[in-house]
Scaffold this motif. Structure first.
Motif, PDB file in Angstrom:
ATOM      1  N   ILE A   1       0.854  -1.186   0.000  1.00  0.00           N
ATOM      2  CA  ILE A   1       0.000   0.000   0.000  1.00  0.00           C
ATOM      3  C   ILE A   1       0.893   1.240   0.000  1.00  0.00           C
ATOM      4  O   ILE A   1       1.953   1.253   0.617  1.00  0.00           O
ATOM      5  N   THR A   2       0.445   2.239  -0.712  1.00  0.00           N
ATOM      6  CA  THR A   2       1.215   3.481  -0.770  1.00  0.00           C
ATOM      7  C   THR A   2       0.678   4.469   0.260  1.00  0.00           C
ATOM      8  O   THR A   2      -0.444   4.336   0.761  1.00  0.00           O
ATOM      9  N   ARG A   3       1.472   5.459   0.532  1.00  0.00           N
ATOM     10  CA  ARG A   3       1.055   6.527   1.453  1.00  0.00           C
ATOM     11  C   ARG A   3      -0.205   7.214   0.922  1.00  0.00           C
ATOM     12  O   ARG A   3      -1.118   7.537   1.677  1.00  0.00           O
ATOM     13  N   GLU A   4      -0.271   7.406  -0.393  1.00  0.00           N
ATOM     14  CA  GLU A   4      -1.430   8.063  -1.010  1.00  0.00           C
ATOM     15  C   GLU A   4      -2.693   7.224  -0.814  1.00  0.00           C
ATOM     16  O   GLU A   4      -3.776   7.763  -0.581  1.00  0.00           O
ATOM     17  N   GLN A   5      -2.572   5.901  -0.923  1.00  0.00           N
ATOM     18  CA  GLN A   5      -3.728   5.036  -0.728  1.00  0.00           C
ATOM     19  C   GLN A   5      -4.204   5.067   0.730  1.00  0.00           C
ATOM     20  O   GLN A   5      -5.403   5.051   0.994  1.00  0.00           O
ATOM     21  N   ILE A   6      -3.270   5.115   1.653  1.00  0.00           N
ATOM     22  CA  ILE A   6      -3.637   5.234   3.068  1.00  0.00           C
ATOM     23  C   ILE A   6      -4.372   6.548   3.296  1.00  0.00           C
ATOM     24  O   ILE A   6      -5.430   6.580   3.924  1.00  0.00           O
ATOM     25  N   ASP A   7      -3.827   7.630   2.766  1.00  0.00           N
ATOM     26  CA  ASP A   7      -4.464   8.945   2.917  1.00  0.00           C
ATOM     27  C   ASP A   7      -5.866   8.948   2.304  1.00  0.00           C
ATOM     28  O   ASP A   7      -6.807   9.501   2.888  1.00  0.00           O
ATOM     29  N   GLU A   8      -6.019   8.323   1.137  1.00  0.00           N
ATOM     30  CA  GLU A   8      -7.321   8.260   0.478  1.00  0.00           C
ATOM     31  C   GLU A   8      -8.322   7.485   1.335  1.00  0.00           C
ATOM     32  O   GLU A   8      -9.466   7.913   1.506  1.00  0.00           O
ATOM     33  N   GLY A   9      -7.900   6.363   1.893  1.00  0.00           N
ATOM     34  CA  GLY A   9      -8.784   5.575   2.743  1.00  0.00           C
ATOM     35  C   GLY A   9      -9.214   6.337   3.982  1.00  0.00           C
ATOM     36  O   GLY A   9     -10.391   6.340   4.352  1.00  0.00           O
ATOM     37  N   ILE A  10      -8.268   7.011   4.616  1.00  0.00           N
ATOM     38  CA  ILE A  10      -8.589   7.804   5.812  1.00  0.00           C
ATOM     39  C   ILE A  10      -9.530   8.953   5.460  1.00  0.00           C
ATOM     40  O   ILE A  10     -10.481   9.237   6.195  1.00  0.00           O
ATOM     41  N   ASP A  11      -9.292   9.608   4.314  1.00  0.00           N
ATOM     42  CA  ASP A  11     -10.177  10.693   3.881  1.00  0.00           C
ATOM     43  C   ASP A  11     -11.607  10.186   3.674  1.00  0.00           C
ATOM     44  O   ASP A  11     -12.576  10.847   4.068  1.00  0.00           O
ATOM     45  N   LYS A  12     -11.755   9.006   3.065  1.00  0.00           N
ATOM     46  CA  LYS A  12     -13.088   8.455   2.817  1.00  0.00           C
ATOM     47  C   LYS A  12     -13.770   8.073   4.127  1.00  0.00           C
ATOM     48  O   LYS A  12     -14.968   8.308   4.288  1.00  0.00           O
TER      49      LYS A  12
END
Length: 60
Positions: free
Chosen positions: A35-46
């Motif tokens: 998982i990338t940092r961007e994917q983690i950020d996207e999941g947390i944002d959602k």
């Protein structure tokens, strides 16, 4: 009857965030093996978006 956690899990699934919800107070978002940092950020944002949406519904 759907609990708030059931609604949260369903909404996240519709947004492409896969979660496991066990008892009505418990939710886990297991990360994939890669998982990338961007994917983690996207999941947390959602997750944040859905929690805010449900909060507005319950506060009136």
């Amino acid at each position: 009857m759907a609990t708030p956690v059931d609604k949260l899990a369903a909404e996240l699934l519709s947004m492409g965030v896969y979660v496991f919800s066990g008892p009505s107070w418990f939710i886990i978002a297991p990360p994939p093996l890669v998982i990338t940092r961007e994917q983690i950020d996207e999941g947390i944002d959602k997750i944040d978006q859905v929690v805010k949406k449900l909060d507005e519904q319950y506060q009136g």
